[in-house]
Design a protein around this motif. Structure first.
Motif, short mmCIF file in Angstrom:
data_model
loop_
_atom_site.label_atom_id
_atom_site.label_comp_id
_atom_site.label_asym_id
_atom_site.label_seq_id
_atom_site.Cartn_x
_atom_site.Cartn_y
_atom_site.Cartn_z
N LEU A 180 0.83 -1.21 0.00
CA LEU A 180 0.00 0.00 0.00
C LEU A 180 0.86 1.26 0.00
O LEU A 180 0.56 2.23 -0.70
N THR A 181 1.96 1.24 0.76
CA THR A 181 2.86 2.40 0.79
C THR A 181 3.48 2.62 -0.58
O THR A 181 3.55 3.75 -1.08
N THR A 182 3.91 1.52 -1.22
CA THR A 182 4.50 1.65 -2.56
C THR A 182 3.49 2.25 -3.53
O THR A 182 3.79 3.18 -4.27
N LEU A 183 2.25 1.69 -3.49
CA LEU A 183 1.20 2.18 -4.40
C LEU A 183 0.95 3.67 -4.17
O LEU A 183 0.89 4.45 -5.12
N ARG A 184 0.83 4.05 -2.90
CA ARG A 184 0.51 5.45 -2.59
C ARG A 184 1.62 6.38 -3.07
O ARG A 184 1.37 7.37 -3.74
N SER A 185 2.88 6.02 -2.77
CA SER A 185 3.96 6.93 -3.14
C SER A 185 4.10 7.03 -4.66
O SER A 185 4.36 8.12 -5.19
N TYR A 186 3.89 5.93 -5.38
CA TYR A 186 3.97 5.99 -6.85
C TYR A 186 2.84 6.87 -7.41
O TYR A 186 3.06 7.71 -8.26
N LEU A 187 1.61 6.66 -6.87
CA LEU A 187 0.47 7.42 -7.39
C LEU A 187 0.64 8.92 -7.09
O LEU A 187 0.31 9.77 -7.93
N GLU A 188 1.18 9.24 -5.91
CA GLU A 188 1.43 10.64 -5.57
C GLU A 188 2.46 11.25 -6.52
O GLU A 188 2.32 12.37 -7.00
N ALA A 189 3.50 10.45 -6.79
CA ALA A 189 4.56 10.93 -7.69
C ALA A 189 4.02 11.15 -9.11
O ALA A 189 4.39 12.11 -9.79
N PHE A 190 3.11 10.26 -9.56
CA PHE A 190 2.47 10.43 -10.90
C PHE A 190 1.66 11.72 -10.92
O PHE A 190 1.75 12.52 -11.85
N THR A 191 0.85 11.91 -9.83
CA THR A 191 -0.02 13.10 -9.78
C THR A 191 0.80 14.38 -9.75
O THR A 191 0.46 15.36 -10.42
N ASP A 192 1.90 14.36 -8.98
CA ASP A 192 2.74 15.58 -8.88
C ASP A 192 3.61 15.78 -10.11
O ASP A 192 4.33 16.77 -10.20
N LEU A 247 7.13 11.64 -11.41
CA LEU A 247 7.44 10.35 -12.03
C LEU A 247 6.52 10.13 -13.23
O LEU A 247 5.35 10.52 -13.20
N LEU A 248 7.09 9.48 -14.22
CA LEU A 248 6.28 9.20 -15.42
C LEU A 248 5.52 7.89 -15.25
O LEU A 248 6.07 6.90 -14.77
N ALA A 249 4.24 7.90 -15.63
CA ALA A 249 3.45 6.65 -15.55
C ALA A 249 3.76 5.79 -16.77
O ALA A 249 2.88 5.49 -17.58
N ASP A 250 5.06 5.44 -16.92
CA ASP A 250 5.44 4.63 -18.09
C ASP A 250 5.26 3.14 -17.79
O ASP A 250 4.89 2.74 -16.68
N LYS A 251 5.62 2.34 -18.77
CA LYS A 251 5.39 0.90 -18.70
C LYS A 251 6.12 0.27 -17.51
O LYS A 251 5.56 -0.56 -16.78
N GLU A 252 7.35 0.70 -17.29
CA GLU A 252 8.18 0.12 -16.23
C GLU A 252 7.59 0.39 -14.84
O GLU A 252 7.49 -0.51 -14.01
N ASN A 253 7.18 1.68 -14.62
CA ASN A 253 6.63 2.04 -13.32
C ASN A 253 5.27 1.39 -13.10
O ASN A 253 4.95 0.97 -11.97
N LEU A 254 4.49 1.29 -14.16
CA LEU A 254 3.17 0.66 -14.02
C LEU A 254 3.32 -0.83 -13.71
O LEU A 254 2.51 -1.42 -13.00
N LYS A 255 4.42 -1.42 -14.23
CA LYS A 255 4.67 -2.84 -13.97
C LYS A 255 4.93 -3.07 -12.47
O LYS A 255 4.46 -4.05 -11.90
N ILE A 256 5.66 -2.13 -11.87
CA ILE A 256 5.94 -2.24 -10.41
C ILE A 256 4.62 -2.18 -9.64
O ILE A 256 4.37 -2.98 -8.73
N LEU A 257 3.77 -1.22 -10.04
CA LEU A 257 2.47 -1.09 -9.37
C LEU A 257 1.63 -2.36 -9.54
O LEU A 257 0.99 -2.83 -8.61
N HIS A 258 1.70 -2.90 -10.75
CA HIS A 258 0.94 -4.11 -11.04
C HIS A 258 1.39 -5.27 -10.14
O HIS A 258 0.57 -6.01 -9.58
N GLU A 259 2.70 -5.39 -9.92
CA GLU A 259 3.24 -6.46 -9.06
C GLU A 259 2.73 -6.32 -7.62
O GLU A 259 2.38 -7.31 -6.98
N GLU A 260 2.69 -5.07 -7.15
CA GLU A 260 2.22 -4.84 -5.78
C GLU A 260 0.73 -5.19 -5.66
O GLU A 260 0.30 -5.78 -4.67
#
Ligand code: ADP
Length: 337
Positions: A120-132, A135-148
């Protein structure tokens, strides 16, 4: 002719002589004393034995009350009477078991919240970084979110399965049982896991009896049982290790018990093994022999709890033997019909 003595008879003394009377008196007195002493001794002995028996019982009653009130560290001393000693030994091991389960319960709550918090912490920090826009919501970063997300949904489905098995729902689904060729079933399972084992440089071997074995079982449940045991063997055996699955038509395992109605599947590895102290608890929910292990080397500690429930739902039994640093063997007894 003879002589005739006529004497006066005393009412009290009769024909007794003086020394006879003295002897009679002395005997009477000593008999009284002896009786008194014997009674006193009997009283003292009965008080002593009553105390000897009642003290441990009073101790035990107090100890049970204390454990009931939550003092699980309470233990009883050893006693000289064999039966009391056995009883206090059983009480002590029961209290120790309860204490271990209690600490396990506390630890598992902490483990479980950690298990949920990390993704949940990983998901939150990635989503916050995308919104701000950091961080780019590219394929690699989305893959990390998908794994979580996958990790979370695996955890939830493991828990769901476990609670379903614990509610004995699976027991009622006997209609799912069908005639299975166990030899073929194991061949398929081992073939499925072979590439994963090869990837870690592990040898995976299957030993089958000459005659094929058939049994009436739920293939889904059996698949999960074998899958979990093999996955654990894979996780807890270092590279170049060996894992052997063997099938035996006669159920004789560590206790040399032979049961004509059961067959035996053994899953043996020469991996890291399990501490003797941890062994009785590995089938408990959320139990992990080494809590410091992270998610990459171990799971949430649900797998074996689920295995146990599934095995019981199938009408079978599971036992384990392990030595730290040498390896682990799971003995799976299942009914033939
Ligand atoms: P986990 O998801 O942590 O593997 P399990 O319920 O499957 O949970 O297993 C519980 C614990 O039992 C594991 O964390 C591990 O410490 C121990 N264990 C299970 N199988 C093995 C094995 N084959 N070798 C060594 N330890 C094992």
């Amino acid at each position: 002719m003879g002589e005739l003595f006529v004497t006066h008879l005393d009412r009290e003394r009769g024909l007794w002589k003086e020394q006879d009377l003295l002897f009679r008196e002395a005997m009477g007195a000593s008999l009284q004393w002896t009786t008194l002493l014997a009674a006193l001794l009997a009283l003292m002995l009965s008080v002593y034995f009553a105390r000897l028996l009642s003290r441990p019982l009073v101790d035990m009653a107090k100890a049970v009350k204390e454990v009931e009130l939550g003092n699980l560290a309470r233990r009883l001393p050893s006693y000289s009477i064999k039966e009391m000693e056995e009883l206090s030994g059983s009480f002590n091991s029961l209290a120790a078991h309860l204490q271990k389960l209690e600490s396990l319960r506390k630890r598992s709550t902490a483990d479980f919240s950690h298990e949920l918090r990390t993704p949940l912490t990983t998901l939150r920090s990635y989503l916050e970084a995308f919104t701000d826009g950091v961080l780019l919501a590219d394929k690699e970063n989305l893959k990390i979110l998908h794994e979580e997300v996958m990790h979370l949904s695996r955890l939830v489905s493991d828990l769901e399965e476990l609670s379903q098995a614990e509610c004995n729902l699976l027991k009622d689904q006997r209609s799912d049982c069908r005639q299975l060729n166990i030899s073929r079933f194991l061949k398929e399972k081992v073939a499925f896991f072979q590439p994963q084992f090869q990837g870690k440089d592990l040898q995976l071997e299957l030993v089958l009896p000459h005659q094929e074995l058939n049994a009436r079982l739920d293939p889904l449940a059996l698949g999960k049982i074998i899958g979990n045991l093999l996955y654990n063997a894979y996780k807890y055996t270092p590279p170049q290790g060996k894992v052997t699955v063997s099938l035996d038509g006669d159920a004789h395992g560590p206790q040399e018990r032979v049961d004509q109605d059961m067959f035996l599947i053994e899953v043996r590895d020469n991996g890291i093994g399990i501490n003797g102290e941890d062994l009785p608890y590995i089938f408990e929910r959320f139990f992990r022999a080494d809590p410091s292990r992270d998610r990459s080397s171990g799971g949430a500690g649900i797998g074996l709890a689920l295995v146990k429930e599934l095995v019981h739902a199938c009408g079978g039994d599971i036992q384990v033997q392990s030595e730290l640093g040498k390896g682990t063997t799971f003995y799976l007894y299942l009914p033939k019909t």
